[in-house]
Design a protein around this motif. Structure first.
Motif, short mmCIF file in Angstrom:
data_model
loop_
_atom_site.label_atom_id
_atom_site.label_comp_id
_atom_site.label_asym_id
_atom_site.label_seq_id
_atom_site.Cartn_x
_atom_site.Cartn_y
_atom_site.Cartn_z
N PHE A 332 0.82 -1.21 0.00
CA PHE A 332 0.00 0.00 0.00
C PHE A 332 0.86 1.26 0.00
CE2 PHE A 332 -2.86 3.15 1.94
CZ PHE A 332 -4.01 2.95 1.18
N ASN A 333 1.95 1.26 0.75
CA ASN A 333 2.80 2.45 0.84
C ASN A 333 3.47 2.75 -0.50
OD1 ASN A 333 2.22 2.65 3.57
ND2 ASN A 333 3.97 1.42 4.18
N LYS A 334 3.93 1.72 -1.19
CA LYS A 334 4.62 1.94 -2.46
C LYS A 334 3.65 2.40 -3.54
CE LYS A 334 8.34 -1.32 -1.44
NZ LYS A 334 8.97 -2.62 -1.77
N THR A 335 2.45 1.83 -3.57
CA THR A 335 1.48 2.30 -4.56
C THR A 335 1.05 3.74 -4.27
OG1 THR A 335 -0.31 1.28 -3.28
CG2 THR A 335 0.62 0.00 -5.08
N ALA A 336 1.01 4.12 -2.99
CA ALA A 336 0.69 5.51 -2.65
C ALA A 336 1.78 6.44 -3.17
CB ALA A 336 0.53 5.67 -1.14
N VAL A 337 3.04 6.06 -3.01
CA VAL A 337 4.14 6.87 -3.55
C VAL A 337 4.05 6.95 -5.06
CG1 VAL A 337 6.65 7.04 -3.78
CG2 VAL A 337 5.65 6.37 -1.59
N GLY A 338 3.72 5.83 -5.71
CA GLY A 338 3.58 5.83 -7.16
C GLY A 338 2.49 6.78 -7.62
N LEU A 339 1.34 6.78 -6.93
CA LEU A 339 0.27 7.71 -7.28
C LEU A 339 0.71 9.15 -7.09
CD1 LEU A 339 -2.87 5.94 -5.77
CD2 LEU A 339 -2.54 6.55 -8.17
N GLY A 340 1.41 9.43 -6.00
CA GLY A 340 1.86 10.79 -5.75
C GLY A 340 2.83 11.27 -6.82
N CYS A 341 3.81 10.45 -7.18
CA CYS A 341 4.78 10.85 -8.20
C CYS A 341 4.11 11.07 -9.55
CB CYS A 341 5.87 9.78 -8.31
SG CYS A 341 6.92 9.61 -6.84
N THR A 342 3.24 10.14 -9.93
CA THR A 342 2.58 10.26 -11.23
C THR A 342 1.68 11.48 -11.29
OG1 THR A 342 2.61 7.84 -11.39
CG2 THR A 342 1.21 9.02 -12.94
N SER A 343 0.95 11.75 -10.21
CA SER A 343 0.04 12.89 -10.21
C SER A 343 0.80 14.20 -10.32
CB SER A 343 -0.81 12.88 -8.94
OG SER A 343 -0.02 13.05 -7.77
N VAL A 344 1.91 14.33 -9.63
CA VAL A 344 2.71 15.56 -9.72
C VAL A 344 3.22 15.75 -11.15
CG1 VAL A 344 4.85 16.65 -8.98
CG2 VAL A 344 3.34 15.60 -7.29
N ALA A 345 3.71 14.66 -11.76
CA ALA A 345 4.22 14.76 -13.13
C ALA A 345 3.11 15.19 -14.09
CB ALA A 345 4.80 13.42 -13.57
N LEU A 346 1.92 14.62 -13.96
CA LEU A 346 0.83 14.95 -14.88
C LEU A 346 0.31 16.36 -14.65
CD1 LEU A 346 -1.14 11.57 -14.82
CD2 LEU A 346 0.20 12.49 -16.71
N LEU A 347 0.20 16.80 -13.42
CA LEU A 347 -0.34 18.13 -13.14
C LEU A 347 0.63 19.23 -13.57
CD1 LEU A 347 -2.03 17.51 -9.68
CD2 LEU A 347 -3.16 17.83 -11.88
N LEU A 348 1.92 18.96 -13.52
CA LEU A 348 2.90 19.97 -13.91
C LEU A 348 3.22 19.95 -15.39
CD1 LEU A 348 5.53 19.85 -11.00
CD2 LEU A 348 3.77 21.57 -11.41
N ALA A 349 2.95 18.83 -16.06
CA ALA A 349 3.38 18.67 -17.46
C ALA A 349 2.82 19.76 -18.38
CB ALA A 349 3.00 17.28 -17.97
N PRO A 350 1.54 20.11 -18.35
CA PRO A 350 1.06 21.17 -19.26
C PRO A 350 1.76 22.50 -19.05
CG PRO A 350 -0.80 19.92 -18.38
CD PRO A 350 0.41 19.50 -17.61
N THR A 351 2.02 22.87 -17.79
CA THR A 351 2.71 24.13 -17.51
C THR A 351 4.14 24.10 -18.03
OG1 THR A 351 1.35 24.49 -15.55
CG2 THR A 351 3.43 25.70 -15.68
N VAL A 352 4.84 23.00 -17.79
CA VAL A 352 6.22 22.89 -18.25
C VAL A 352 6.29 22.95 -19.77
CG1 VAL A 352 8.21 21.33 -18.37
CG2 VAL A 352 7.00 21.64 -16.21
N CYS A 353 5.39 22.27 -20.44
CA CYS A 353 5.39 22.29 -21.91
C CYS A 353 5.12 23.70 -22.43
CB CYS A 353 4.34 21.33 -22.45
SG CYS A 353 4.73 19.58 -22.15
N ARG A 354 4.26 24.44 -21.75
CA ARG A 354 3.98 25.82 -22.16
C ARG A 354 5.21 26.70 -21.94
NH1 ARG A 354 -0.25 26.17 -19.62
NH2 ARG A 354 0.41 27.30 -17.78
#
Length: 627
Positions: A332-354
């Motif tokens: 459970f702890n590792k999947t939570a970390v995976g969700l956190g890392c993926t969500s940060v990457a996806l939420l920041l990606a449009p701004t970084v690309c711009r």
């Protein structure tokens, strides 16, 4: 009234910053299939809520779909795109379909192996009860799977096991279609070279994620009989694609709200996350200045109402999330970390690309924000469970399944398009730069190459600060894109061993167990049809087989005939059992061996002997007796 509605819808439209886009084959398939799925799913919802028959519920669902199509027909007209854009999609779709079906389908188990759980048979029994007897009280109203099984049986004339198998593999294929649709939605119409390269890169880039995260999860959920949750993934998946590819804000808002409502009756464990995600996205539609005042108020009100309702759902579902059950645990702890890392990457990606002057398309941004926000909200629930010291049990292990799949698909689609664009665009730009330098005098080139004058330090400092910020954010996105799948793969490690055995066809019994014995099921159907008697129960030697065999014929598998052997021997019933030596050994371990031997000793029995498909070295003996 129609004119007022038309003005409201038109005022909600925003100017397109992208060239006219083609939805493409895959995205069109997802949206059209979701619209086609809705009335069949709604028929079960209507039956659950009102007790009406499936025909009445289907009529209501079709009426709702007709109203939606009538108002949306001018706002969403799917366009498949040019042949140069369509052919790569077909090729990649076929490749992804083979990629998911080839490892999953094991002929020895009729494509549906089991791993110890009896949920498949329990759902088969509950589906019959929902259809025939009591449509209101079963399984929290999660009836989408039961409705679709009913309609598959009615439309194609197939039995329960075949409907299970067909629906399961259609779900697998729909997931692959959604992955291809998300990739194409990132590409602007006319970028033919990028379309081809992104689709060529998609199988390569997604293979590690599919092989170490997605496929092991799909394999285990099928093998342990979690069909309701597996098929319940279709509405959230369609809502994600629809939010990305439907350009009109009102149409896409109604689309995802309808599918979120259907999710309440498919598998509502993540209902709060879906409502909160949809509410936040709809609320954000109120901010563009191009909206009319009424539409801005409508979007803001609807979004806030959904956000408030999401917290009500969390309160109602709190006890269920920490509920017990039997499941192979994940980390459970590792999947939570995976969700956190993926969500940060996806939420920041449009701004970084711009910031890098290579912005995502409007559709790509919507897909990325939806997936990132859903993953972030699910990550927040994981953190809340860990902080509150709640026991991590059955439903908590299942909780991140939907968000994980959508987030990883969004990441694969984003990376395929970005890498394709990064590989192709520098080539023409470099060529134009070289040609420009060839015609510029050497003196002018020397002036252009001089360092920036110190007379403008504020501009230089601002440029340097922005560059450093963009660099840091880009590194965060790259790190999250790599770390997310890695942590998810580590969290799903318990699923990967059995999945690799499934791929290599090293599925030795009894580690893998049959969900159904087709020869035995055929015998039961023929006996009951020829004698006109009722099913009195079957005693099988493994739990998934016993559960499904009894549940598919309307005998409650939770009676545990595998342990008691107490079949119904009253007049008018036929009972069935396995009597070969191997089966008797396992029945003795379960506690029903003595009862089976007494049945076998009675006169009037009939038996058949045949090879077990899942273990050819064993010969099964299947018997029955009618009273």
């Amino acid at each position: 009234m129609r004119g007022w509605l038309s003005r409201c819808w038109d005022s909600g439209s925003a100017p397109q910053t992208d060239p006219p886009a083609a939805e493409g084959l895959c995205a069109t398939l997802v949206v059209v299939l979701a619209i086609a799925l809705f009335p069949f799913g709604a028929s079960g919802v209507v039956r659950h809520l009102t007790g009406l028959g499936f025909g009445s519920g289907l009529a209501i669902g079709l009426a709702l779909v007709a109203v939606f199509i009538f108002f949306a027909r001018r706002r969403f007209r799917p366009r498949l795109g040019r042949p140069s854009e369509l052919v790569p999609q077909i090729i990649v779709l076929l490749a992804l379909s083979v990629l998911v079906v080839a490892p999953m389908y094991v002929s020895a188990y009729e494509g549906m192996p089991g791993m110890g759980g009896g949920d498949g048979g329990v759902h088969a029994y509950q589906q019959l009860v929902f259809v025939n007897n009591n449509p209101k009280d079963y399984y929290w109203g999660f009836v989408l799977f039961y409705s679709l099984v009913h309609w598959l049986r009615e439309l194609f004339g197939i039995e329960t096991f075949e409907a299970y198998r067909l629906l399961t593999y259609l779900t697998f294929l729909a997931i692959m279609v959604a992955l291809a649709a998300a990739t194409f939605a990132h590409v602007r119409s006319g970028d033919t070279a990028i379309v081809r390269l992104s689709h060529a890169l998609l199988p390569l880039l997604s293979f590690p994620v599919l092989w170490w995260v997605i496929f092991p999860a799909l394999h285990y959920y099928q093998a342990d009989g979690y069909f309701t949750q597996l098929v319940g993934f279709l509405p959230p998946l369609a809502a994600w694609i629809g939010w990305g590819v439907i350009d009109h804000p009102v149409v896409r808002s109604i689309f995802i709200v309808s599918l979120i409502a259907l999710s309440r009756y498919s598998f509502g464990l993540n209902l709060g996350d879906l409502i909160l995600t949809g509410g936040a996205l709809i609320f954000a539609e109120a901010f563009p200045s191009t909206r009319g005042r009424r539409m801005r108020i409508a979007f803001a009100t609807a979004g806030l109402a959904m956000v408030a309702f999401a917290f009500y759902v969390y309160i109602k579902m709190r006890a269920a999330i920490v509920g017990p059950g039997s499941i192979l645990p994940i980390d459970f702890n590792k999947t939570a970390v995976g969700l956190g890392c993926t969500s940060v990457a996806l939420l920041l990606a449009p701004t970084v690309c711009r910031l890098l002057h290579a912005p995502l398309s409007a559709r790509g941004s919507r897909l990325t924000y939806f997936a990132g926000l859903l993953a972030f909200i699910t990550f927040g629930v994981h953190v809340a469970l860990l902080v509150s010291k709640q026991p991590i049990l059955y439903y908590a292990f299942k909780y991140g399944f939907y968000a994980t799949l959508i987030a990883q698909f969004a990441l694969c689609a984003l990376m395929a398009e970005r890498i394709a664009r990064g590989l192709l665009l520098p080539v023409p730009r470099l060529w134009r730069r070289l040609r420009a330098q060839a015609v510029i005098p050497a003196e002018t080139q020397a002036v252009l190459q001089e360092p920036i004058s110190s007379t403008s330090p504020p501009t230089h400092r601002r440029f340097a600060g922005a560059t450093w910020l963009t660099t840091v954010l880009a590194l965060v996105v790259i790190a999250g894109s790599v770390a997310g799948p890695v942590w998810h793969a580590r969290g799903y490690a318990n699923f990967q061993g059995s999945f690799r055995d499934r791929v290599r066809r090293q599925m030795h019994w009894p580690q893998f167990k049959p969900l159904a014995d087709r020869e035995a099921l055929r015998t039961i159907r023929n006996v009951l049809a020829n004698t006109g008697k009722q099913f009195g129960g079957a005693v099988a030697h493994v739990w998934p087989l016993s559960s499904f065999m009894n549940g598919a014929f309307g005998h409650d598998p939770m009676v545990f005939l595998i342990r008691t052997g107490r079949v119904n021997t009253t007049p008018g019933h036929c009972v069935f059992w396995y009597a070969d030596p191997m089966s008797l050994v396992f029945l003795d371990r379960e506690g029903s061996g003595a009862a089976v031997r007494r049945l076998h000793a009675q006169p009037g029995r009939a038996c058949w002997t045949y090879d077990a498909p899942w273990e050819p070295s064993h010969r099964l003996e299947f018997c029955y007796r009618c009273y």
